[in-house]
Structures are given as C-alpha cells and as structure tokens.
Design a protein around this motif. Structure first.
Motif, PDB file in Angstrom:
ATOM      1  N   PRO A   1      76.891  36.822  20.660  1.00 34.16           N
ATOM      2  CA  PRO A   1      77.638  35.656  19.961  1.00 34.16           C
ATOM      3  C   PRO A   1      77.363  34.404  20.268  1.00 34.16           C
ATOM      4  CG  PRO A   1      79.300  36.648  21.976  1.00 34.16           C
ATOM      5  CD  PRO A   1      77.433  37.445  22.204  1.00 34.16           C
ATOM      6  N   THR A   2      77.352  33.398  18.484  1.00 38.12           N
ATOM      7  CA  THR A   2      77.745  32.105  18.921  1.00 38.12           C
ATOM      8  C   THR A   2      78.798  31.932  18.881  1.00 38.12           C
ATOM      9  OG1 THR A   2      76.515  31.246  17.502  1.00 38.12           O
ATOM     10  CG2 THR A   2      75.250  31.928  19.507  1.00 38.12           C
ATOM     11  N   GLU A   3      78.922  30.254  18.952  1.00 35.89           N
ATOM     12  CA  GLU A   3      80.536  29.682  17.897  1.00 35.89           C
ATOM     13  C   GLU A   3      80.248  30.032  16.815  1.00 35.89           C
ATOM     14  OE1 GLU A   3      78.675  28.786  19.676  1.00 35.89           O
ATOM     15  OE2 GLU A   3      78.738  26.352  19.310  1.00 35.89           O
ATOM     16  N   THR A   4      79.294  30.364  16.247  1.00 35.69           N
ATOM     17  CA  THR A   4      78.849  29.942  14.657  1.00 35.69           C
ATOM     18  C   THR A   4      78.575  31.523  13.976  1.00 35.69           C
ATOM     19  OG1 THR A   4      76.226  30.499  14.972  1.00 35.69           O
ATOM     20  CG2 THR A   4      77.385  27.368  14.411  1.00 35.69           C
ATOM     21  N   VAL A   5      77.760  32.482  13.806  1.00 36.91           N
ATOM     22  CA  VAL A   5      77.634  33.876  14.153  1.00 36.91           C
ATOM     23  C   VAL A   5      76.713  34.768  15.504  1.00 36.91           C
ATOM     24  CG1 VAL A   5      77.387  33.383  11.511  1.00 36.91           C
ATOM     25  CG2 VAL A   5      75.310  33.315  12.835  1.00 36.91           C
ATOM     26  N   TYR A   6      76.995  35.491  14.688  1.00 40.99           N
ATOM     27  CA  TYR A   6      76.390  36.296  16.245  1.00 40.99           C
ATOM     28  C   TYR A   6      74.394  36.312  15.794  1.00 40.99           C
ATOM     29  CZ  TYR A   6      80.177  39.127  18.286  1.00 40.99           C
ATOM     30  OH  TYR A   6      80.718  39.040  18.936  1.00 40.99           O
ATOM     31  N   GLY A   7      73.792  36.230  17.061  1.00 40.37           N
ATOM     32  CA  GLY A   7      72.355  36.062  17.453  1.00 40.37           C
ATOM     33  C   GLY A   7      71.560  37.421  17.063  1.00 40.37           C
TER      34      GLY A   7
ATOM     35  N   ALA B   1      65.538  27.958  18.650  1.00 40.66           N
ATOM     36  CA  ALA B   1      64.997  28.512  20.270  1.00 40.66           C
ATOM     37  C   ALA B   1      66.063  27.818  20.819  1.00 40.66           C
ATOM     38  CB  ALA B   1      64.090  27.621  20.961  1.00 40.66           C
ATOM     39  N   HIS B   2      67.619  28.844  21.600  1.00 38.51           N
ATOM     40  CA  HIS B   2      68.564  28.330  21.994  1.00 38.51           C
ATOM     41  C   HIS B   2      68.536  28.223  23.379  1.00 38.51           C
ATOM     42  CE1 HIS B   2      69.599  30.613  18.556  1.00 38.51           C
ATOM     43  NE2 HIS B   2      71.145  30.085  18.119  1.00 38.51           N
ATOM     44  N   CYS B   3      68.716  27.196  24.036  1.00 36.72           N
ATOM     45  CA  CYS B   3      68.695  26.640  25.664  1.00 36.72           C
ATOM     46  C   CYS B   3      70.282  26.297  26.281  1.00 36.72           C
ATOM     47  CB  CYS B   3      68.082  25.179  25.524  1.00 36.72           C
ATOM     48  SG  CYS B   3      66.258  25.524  24.536  1.00 36.72           S
TER      49      CYS B   3
ATOM     50  N   GLY C   1      54.114  27.878  13.633  1.00 35.06           N
ATOM     51  CA  GLY C   1      53.244  27.258  13.580  1.00 35.06           C
ATOM     52  C   GLY C   1      53.027  25.871  13.302  1.00 35.06           C
ATOM     53  N   LEU C   2      54.374  25.465  13.108  1.00 34.42           N
ATOM     54  CA  LEU C   2      55.405  24.147  12.698  1.00 34.42           C
ATOM     55  C   LEU C   2      54.625  23.325  13.711  1.00 34.42           C
ATOM     56  CD1 LEU C   2      58.215  24.329  10.113  1.00 34.42           C
ATOM     57  CD2 LEU C   2      55.775  23.638   9.737  1.00 34.42           C
ATOM     58  N   GLU C   3      54.754  21.776  13.915  1.00 39.22           N
ATOM     59  CA  GLU C   3      54.552  21.244  14.999  1.00 39.22           C
ATOM     60  C   GLU C   3      55.273  20.746  15.246  1.00 39.22           C
ATOM     61  OE1 GLU C   3      51.574  18.348  13.834  1.00 39.22           O
ATOM     62  OE2 GLU C   3      50.254  20.258  14.118  1.00 39.22           O
ATOM     63  N   SER C   4      56.837  21.108  14.616  1.00 35.83           N
ATOM     64  CA  SER C   4      57.958  20.647  15.032  1.00 35.83           C
ATOM     65  C   SER C   4      58.706  21.867  15.556  1.00 35.83           C
ATOM     66  CB  SER C   4      58.918  20.145  14.413  1.00 35.83           C
ATOM     67  OG  SER C   4      59.171  21.429  12.198  1.00 35.83           O
ATOM     68  N   VAL C   5      59.877  21.780  16.455  1.00 33.21           N
ATOM     69  CA  VAL C   5      60.921  22.624  16.360  1.00 33.21           C
ATOM     70  C   VAL C   5      62.292  22.682  16.822  1.00 33.21           C
ATOM     71  CG1 VAL C   5      60.761  22.116  19.315  1.00 33.21           C
ATOM     72  CG2 VAL C   5      60.916  24.717  19.287  1.00 33.21           C
TER      73      VAL C   5
ATOM     74  N   ALA D   1      65.457  32.834  21.315  1.00 34.12           N
ATOM     75  CA  ALA D   1      65.180  32.483  19.625  1.00 34.12           C
ATOM     76  C   ALA D   1      65.816  33.501  19.261  1.00 34.12           C
ATOM     77  CB  ALA D   1      63.405  33.003  19.132  1.00 34.12           C
ATOM     78  N   ALA D   2      66.743  32.886  17.743  1.00 35.75           N
ATOM     79  CA  ALA D   2      67.809  33.674  17.334  1.00 35.75           C
ATOM     80  C   ALA D   2      68.642  33.180  15.935  1.00 35.75           C
ATOM     81  CB  ALA D   2      69.026  34.569  18.749  1.00 35.75           C
ATOM     82  N   PRO D   3      67.513  34.457  15.679  1.00 36.92           N
ATOM     83  CA  PRO D   3      68.497  34.209  14.204  1.00 36.92           C
ATOM     84  C   PRO D   3      69.768  34.815  14.173  1.00 36.92           C
ATOM     85  CG  PRO D   3      66.462  36.048  13.714  1.00 36.92           C
ATOM     86  CD  PRO D   3      66.544  35.825  15.332  1.00 36.92           C
ATOM     87  N   SER D   4      70.125  34.646  13.268  1.00 35.03           N
ATOM     88  CA  SER D   4      71.330  35.386  12.682  1.00 35.03           C
ATOM     89  C   SER D   4      70.935  36.758  12.025  1.00 35.03           C
ATOM     90  CB  SER D   4      72.207  35.412  11.240  1.00 35.03           C
ATOM     91  OG  SER D   4      71.400  35.105  10.004  1.00 35.03           O
TER      92      SER D   4
ATOM     93  N   THR E   1      74.666  22.991  11.741  1.00 36.30           N
ATOM     94  CA  THR E   1      74.289  22.592  11.006  1.00 36.30           C
ATOM     95  C   THR E   1      72.598  21.739  11.148  1.00 36.30           C
ATOM     96  OG1 THR E   1      76.151  21.310  10.434  1.00 36.30           O
ATOM     97  CG2 THR E   1      74.263  19.852  10.147  1.00 36.30           C
ATOM     98  N   ILE E   2      71.747  21.984  10.718  1.00 29.86           N
ATOM     99  CA  ILE E   2      70.591  21.511  10.332  1.00 29.86           C
ATOM    100  C   ILE E   2      70.081  20.238  10.458  1.00 29.86           C
ATOM    101  CG2 ILE E   2      67.512  22.510  11.210  1.00 29.86           C
ATOM    102  CD1 ILE E   2      68.645  25.756   9.973  1.00 29.86           C
ATOM    103  N   VAL E   3      69.884  19.753  11.415  1.00 30.55           N
ATOM    104  CA  VAL E   3      69.382  17.893  11.162  1.00 30.55           C
ATOM    105  C   VAL E   3      67.996  17.516  11.724  1.00 30.55           C
ATOM    106  CG1 VAL E   3      69.957  15.654  11.808  1.00 30.55           C
ATOM    107  CG2 VAL E   3      71.983  17.616  11.563  1.00 30.55           C
TER     108      VAL E   3
ATOM    109  N   PRO F   1      62.894  23.957   5.854  1.00 30.76           N
ATOM    110  CA  PRO F   1      63.504  25.138   6.517  1.00 30.76           C
ATOM    111  C   PRO F   1      63.216  26.507   4.810  1.00 30.76           C
ATOM    112  CG  PRO F   1      65.476  22.957   5.682  1.00 30.76           C
ATOM    113  CD  PRO F   1      64.463  23.170   5.436  1.00 30.76           C
ATOM    114  N   GLY F   2      63.084  27.248   5.767  1.00 31.60           N
ATOM    115  CA  GLY F   2      62.262  27.979   4.965  1.00 31.60           C
ATOM    116  C   GLY F   2      63.432  29.000   4.519  1.00 31.60           C
ATOM    117  N   GLN F   3      64.265  28.183   3.707  1.00 30.74           N
ATOM    118  CA  GLN F   3      65.810  28.747   2.881  1.00 30.74           C
ATOM    119  C   GLN F   3      65.259  29.412   1.739  1.00 30.74           C
ATOM    120  OE1 GLN F   3      69.017  26.431   3.548  1.00 30.74           O
ATOM    121  NE2 GLN F   3      68.623  26.508   5.803  1.00 30.74           N
TER     122      GLN F   3
END
Ligand code: TXA
Ligand code: MG
Length: 328
Positions: free
Chosen positions: A34-40, A68-70, A117-121, A143-146, A185-187, A228-230
């Motif tokens: 669980p996270t406070e947003t959704v389950y990962g 990536a969750h830390c 493969g992106l240069e950002s994380v 690493a955790a998507p919904s 929110t993704i910034v 973001p690959g939405q």
C-alpha cells in the motif's frame, strides 16, 4: 462444495510479513504494497529481471517508465540530481504523494528498464508507514507502478490487487484503503523548468505556492518518448462514460458529484456519488472504487456530473477524461 482452493497472497502487516516481503523483493520477486495514493506492484529497481516481471505482470508497454520508490530524500539523491526547485518541492511534500522526475545520476543503481532508457528518473518517497518500512527493510529502490493490469482502474485496496494479480506476486501487504486514492502528482524538474507531467495527490496550487511561480507548460504529446508514457485511454471501466453531463438519459448510470435532483435520480439506472457534499478530497478517495462498482453493475453507459477543476479536481478530471477516452 468441490472447487479449486485458491491461495490468497493477501497478508496482514507484521514485522515478520514485512521482512519476508523485503526478502522476496531482494530475490527478484514481486510484492504489492500500500501507499497513500494507490497500491503499488513492487520489484527491485536495480534488477532488470525483476522489473521485466512487473511489465509482464501488468501487460505494460515497455516504453512507459516506472517510478523508483525510496525511503527518504537522501536515498533518492543517490539516484537523481536535485536542483533548487526539486529540493524545495521534496522538502515540502516528501514523504507524500509527489513524484519528481529529475536527471538520472551517472552512478545511479536503478536499472535501464525502470527509466525505459530515458536520461531522467522518476523518484518518490511515499508517506504510508507500511511502504516506508518495506523500503527501509529492502534497502534498495523499489520500482512500483499501480498494481493493476495495464489500462485498468488503479487499486485502492488489497482485494482489488488480488482480483487481477494474485498469482503474479509473492505477497500483497494489506494496509487497508488508500488515504489519497489517486496517484501521485508527477513533476519534472528538468533544464531549469518545472513541469506538471501528471496531476495527482498534490494539487497544482500547492506546488506553485512553494515555487513562488506558475508551473511551466509541457507540450503534451503521447508519441514523444520523453513525455510520461501516458496512454490516452487509461483507468478504463467497460461502460461508456459521458462527461460533464448536466442530465441523465434514460437507462444510464449516474456518477454524481454533489447533490442530485430528484428527477435525475429517477431517470438513472442507479446513482453512485463521489461526494454528496461536493468535497474534492472525498471524491478523490472514492473515484477508483466507484469506477469499479459501476463496472460491476454491468450498465452500458454512465453519465458523469461536472467536477470542479480546482485543487484535487484537476487530477480527478484528468482520470475521468482518460476513463472516457476511446479504447485502443
Ligand atoms: O501514486 C503513484 O505514483 C503510484 C504509486 C504506486 O506510487 N505509482 C504510479 O506509477 O502511478 P505508474 O507507473 O502507474 O505511473 C508512473 C508514471 C507513468 O505515467 C510514467 O510515464 C511516468 O510516471 N514516468 C516515469 N518515469 C518518467 C520519466 N523519466 N519521465 C517522465 N515520466 C516518467
Ligand atoms: Mg497506473
């Protein structure tokens, strides 16, 4: 009754369960938490083999990078480069429902499949205590998507996860219902700009208050691998959704927000209310559960009443738009 006894991976949270889950992650297995947003749907972010299992379990296109969750900011800084804006946002909103996309460090331990493969994380420090303890015990970024099949509604309870992914995970840690109910929110803090890549649990207004300026405009382009690959259709229930509906048509289900007039109530096949009092936070926590319930009714069409666009309303409207988008 003769039936197949099904093993349920849902586990009550205990120190033993957390340690076993952390060990499973370190062995390269998947764990839902669980996270406070959704389950990962978590996997070891430093292992391409583990992350490949996440993509496979979700049926997710590989170009869509993962978060990536830390356990804390210090650990997040081992993966990404934080400029002054990223520092300020992390200081204010971490732990919490905010993901920061920053340049990946040359010596980052996250594997290539996480960033596609992106240069950002994309990095996030969640506030949920179960998530934090699991991350602490695992000692690696996770690493955790919904924890839903790709394109389906995000899970806000352990049971939602079990419905689709029970046989894909070593465990589902049961932390009850998610407090926020919408993804983070993704910034993006990149090239001196601050972009809103996905509205979510932290409203735009709160971000802008910390930055002291409006967010920069991001050219939305689903074909651009740097965006973001939405996928346009996402969070999709099976029923057709009609947004901003002022009136219900005969036979439609009604997804309401605020009070419902008696006439509308009578015409509707049924009414589900995101928030009878018109409270956006309540609506956010109920949104995905309501979309699931609508599906369970088997109704073919749903009228959705207008939801205001301020505060958490921006993220709610974003998810409703995706749920209503034409299916691929
Ligand atoms: O609340 C959440 O964020 C949940 C919980 C489990 O933490 N996770 C989540 O992950 O929603 P997911 O995989 O469903 O969404 C991650 C989003 C995707 O839209 C992806 O394209 C974007 O983050 N993303 C990841 N890395 C990125 C990057 N380097 N640049 C741009 N967008 C990125
Ligand atoms: Mg998702």
């Amino acid at each position: 009754m003769v039936g197949k006894m099904r093993f349920s991976p849902i586990e009550a949270v205990s120190d033993t369960a957390l340690s076993a889950a952390a060990d499973a992650l370190k062995r390269g297995e998947l764990v839902s938490f669980p996270t406070e947003t959704v389950y990962g749907l978590g996997g070891d972010a430093t292992s391409n083999a583990a992350v490949a299992k996440i993509y496979a379990a979700k049926g997710r296109p590989q170009f869509n990078p993962l978060i990536a969750h830390c356990p804390d900011l210090a650990r997040a800084k081992e993966q990404g480069v934080f400029n002054a804006d990223a520092e300020a946002l992390a200081a204010q909103f971490w732990p919490g429902p905010l993901t920061l996309v920053v340049p990946k460090r040359a010596d980052a331990s996250v594997c290539d499949l996480v960033t596609a493969g992106l240069e950002s994380v994309a990095l996030r420090v969640p506030a949920n205590p179960v998530a934090r303890q699991l991350l602490e015990k695992t000692g690696r970024p996770v690493a955790a998507p919904s924890a839903n099949l790709s394109g389906k509604v995000s899970p806000t309870t352990a049971r939602h996860v079990a419905e689709h992914l029970a046989d894909k995970v070593a465990a589902i840690l049961d932390g009850g219902a998610c407090a926020v109910g919408l993804e983070s929110t993704i910034v993006g803090c990149l090239d001196g700009k601050v972009y809103l890549l996905r509205p979510g649990g932290v409203p735009r207004e709160a971000l802008e208050a910390v930055l002291g300026r409006p967010l920069d405009l991001w050219a939305q382009n689903p074909e651009n691998p740097n965006a973001p690959g939405q996928l346009t259709s996402h969070y999709a229930p099976n029923a057709r959704m009609r947004l901003d509906a002022k009136h219900v048509c005969e036979g439609e289900g009604l997804l309401a927000f605020g009070p419902v007039a008696a006439g509308e109530r009578e015409r509707a096949a049924f009414v589900l209310n995101l928030s009878e009092t018109g409270d956006l936070q309540e609506a956010a926590t109920r949104l995905f559960a309501c979309l699931r319930q609508l599906d369970e009714t088997g109704v073919a069409a749903i009228a959705v009443q207008p939801v205001p666009t301020n505060g958490l309303g921006e993220a709610i409207n974003d998810r409703l738009l995706r749920a209503a988008a034409p299916r691929p």
